[in-house]
Write a protein that holds these residues in place. Sequence first.
Motif, PDB file in Angstrom:
ATOM      1  N   ILE A 279       0.829  -1.197   0.000  1.00 16.88           N
ATOM      2  CA  ILE A 279       0.000   0.000   0.000  1.00 16.88           C
ATOM      3  C   ILE A 279       0.867   1.252   0.000  1.00 16.88           C
ATOM      4  N   SER A 280       1.898   1.250   0.819  1.00 21.01           N
ATOM      5  CA  SER A 280       2.819   2.390   0.867  1.00 21.01           C
ATOM      6  C   SER A 280       3.983   2.141  -0.094  1.00 21.01           C
ATOM      7  N   ASN A 281       4.717   3.198  -0.381  1.00 20.72           N
ATOM      8  CA  ASN A 281       5.931   3.057  -1.174  1.00 20.72           C
ATOM      9  C   ASN A 281       7.048   2.650  -0.219  1.00 20.72           C
ATOM     10  N   VAL A 282       7.316   1.353  -0.177  1.00 20.16           N
ATOM     11  CA  VAL A 282       8.286   0.818   0.780  1.00 20.16           C
ATOM     12  C   VAL A 282       9.683   1.385   0.564  1.00 20.16           C
ATOM     13  N   HIS A 283       9.967   1.897  -0.619  1.00 16.81           N
ATOM     14  CA  HIS A 283      11.298   2.434  -0.918  1.00 16.81           C
ATOM     15  C   HIS A 283      11.503   3.847  -0.373  1.00 16.81           C
ATOM     16  N   LYS A 284      10.424   4.465   0.122  1.00 19.55           N
ATOM     17  CA  LYS A 284      10.535   5.770   0.779  1.00 19.55           C
ATOM     18  C   LYS A 284      10.545   5.623   2.298  1.00 19.55           C
ATOM     19  N   ARG A 285      10.560   4.379   2.763  1.00 22.36           N
ATOM     20  CA  ARG A 285      10.478   4.114   4.196  1.00 22.36           C
ATOM     21  C   ARG A 285      11.808   3.571   4.718  1.00 22.36           C
ATOM     22  N   GLU A 286      11.789   2.984   5.880  1.00 25.23           N
ATOM     23  CA  GLU A 286      13.006   2.488   6.511  1.00 25.23           C
ATOM     24  C   GLU A 286      13.747   1.527   5.573  1.00 25.23           C
ATOM     25  N   SER A 287      15.060   1.522   5.662  1.00 23.26           N
ATOM     26  CA  SER A 287      15.872   0.734   4.727  1.00 23.26           C
ATOM     27  C   SER A 287      15.585  -0.767   4.810  1.00 23.26           C
ATOM     28  N   PHE A 288      15.203  -1.281   5.985  1.00 18.98           N
ATOM     29  CA  PHE A 288      14.929  -2.717   6.076  1.00 18.98           C
ATOM     30  C   PHE A 288      13.738  -3.111   5.218  1.00 18.98           C
ATOM     31  N   ARG A 289      12.878  -2.146   4.866  1.00 15.88           N
ATOM     32  CA  ARG A 289      11.713  -2.435   4.037  1.00 15.88           C
ATOM     33  C   ARG A 289      12.055  -2.483   2.540  1.00 15.88           C
ATOM     34  N   HIS A 290      13.281  -2.175   2.192  1.00 17.25           N
ATOM     35  CA  HIS A 290      13.661  -2.129   0.784  1.00 17.25           C
ATOM     36  C   HIS A 290      13.924  -3.514   0.203  1.00 17.25           C
ATOM     37  N   HIS A 291      14.083  -4.520   1.032  1.00 17.59           N
ATOM     38  CA  HIS A 291      14.325  -5.881   0.551  1.00 17.59           C
ATOM     39  C   HIS A 291      13.054  -6.716   0.648  1.00 17.59           C
ATOM     40  N   SER A 292      12.784  -7.456  -0.403  1.00 12.78           N
ATOM     41  CA  SER A 292      11.610  -8.327  -0.421  1.00 12.78           C
ATOM     42  C   SER A 292      11.995  -9.718  -0.907  1.00 12.78           C
ATOM     43  N   TYR A 293      11.771 -10.710  -0.056  1.00 10.04           N
ATOM     44  CA  TYR A 293      11.922 -12.091  -0.501  1.00 10.04           C
ATOM     45  C   TYR A 293      10.867 -12.437  -1.540  1.00 10.04           C
ATOM     46  N   VAL A 294       9.662 -11.931  -1.360  1.00 10.16           N
ATOM     47  CA  VAL A 294       8.549 -12.234  -2.253  1.00 10.16           C
ATOM     48  C   VAL A 294       8.838 -11.760  -3.676  1.00 10.16           C
TER      49      VAL A 294
ATOM     50  N   MET B 104       3.463  -3.863  -7.111  1.00 12.32           N
ATOM     51  CA  MET B 104       2.786  -2.582  -7.035  1.00 12.32           C
ATOM     52  C   MET B 104       3.062  -2.022  -5.643  1.00 12.32           C
ATOM     53  N   ALA B 105       3.687  -0.869  -5.582  1.00 14.93           N
ATOM     54  CA  ALA B 105       4.009  -0.261  -4.289  1.00 14.93           C
ATOM     55  C   ALA B 105       3.744   1.235  -4.358  1.00 14.93           C
TER      56      ALA B 105
END
Length: 145
Positions: free
Chosen positions: A102-117, A125-126
């Motif tokens: 829902i949010s743009n994970v790349h504008k948030r904390e750095s740990f959210r920038h990696h996705s296993y999925v 879609m982010a």
Amino acid sequence: MTKTIYILNGPNLNLLGKRQPEIYGHDTLEDVAKNCAALGAEFGLETDLHQSNFEGGIVELIHEAREKAAGIIINPGAYTHTSVAILDALNTFEGPVFEVHISNVHKRESFRHHSYVSLRADGVMAGFGVQGYELALRRMAVLLG
């Protein structure tokens, strides 16, 4: 024959519309389910929305989707960044998979920038709010044509 799309949601998404509305907005998961069902019907797709706060519950739903769904749209929540188990389950699914945030994970904390999925997803879609689910569903309709 109607094709079913599983829409899977991870931890805390049951609180959508109540938890941090400044980030996630005011729409609820029920709103997402209704909107996706209506849009899916336009494309001859049936949507089946699920939510689990438990990693194993999401894995079980992915296993179920192997037999019942033509595609998966998944918002794994925090498990995005931690769950090899969800990735492994998605790798057993043969249809298209779209990852939604829902949010743009790349504008948030750095740990959210990696996705296993993302290692399995056919698209991500982010940052589109809850409309990301509908964008994923539209793309799913094209792929499953």
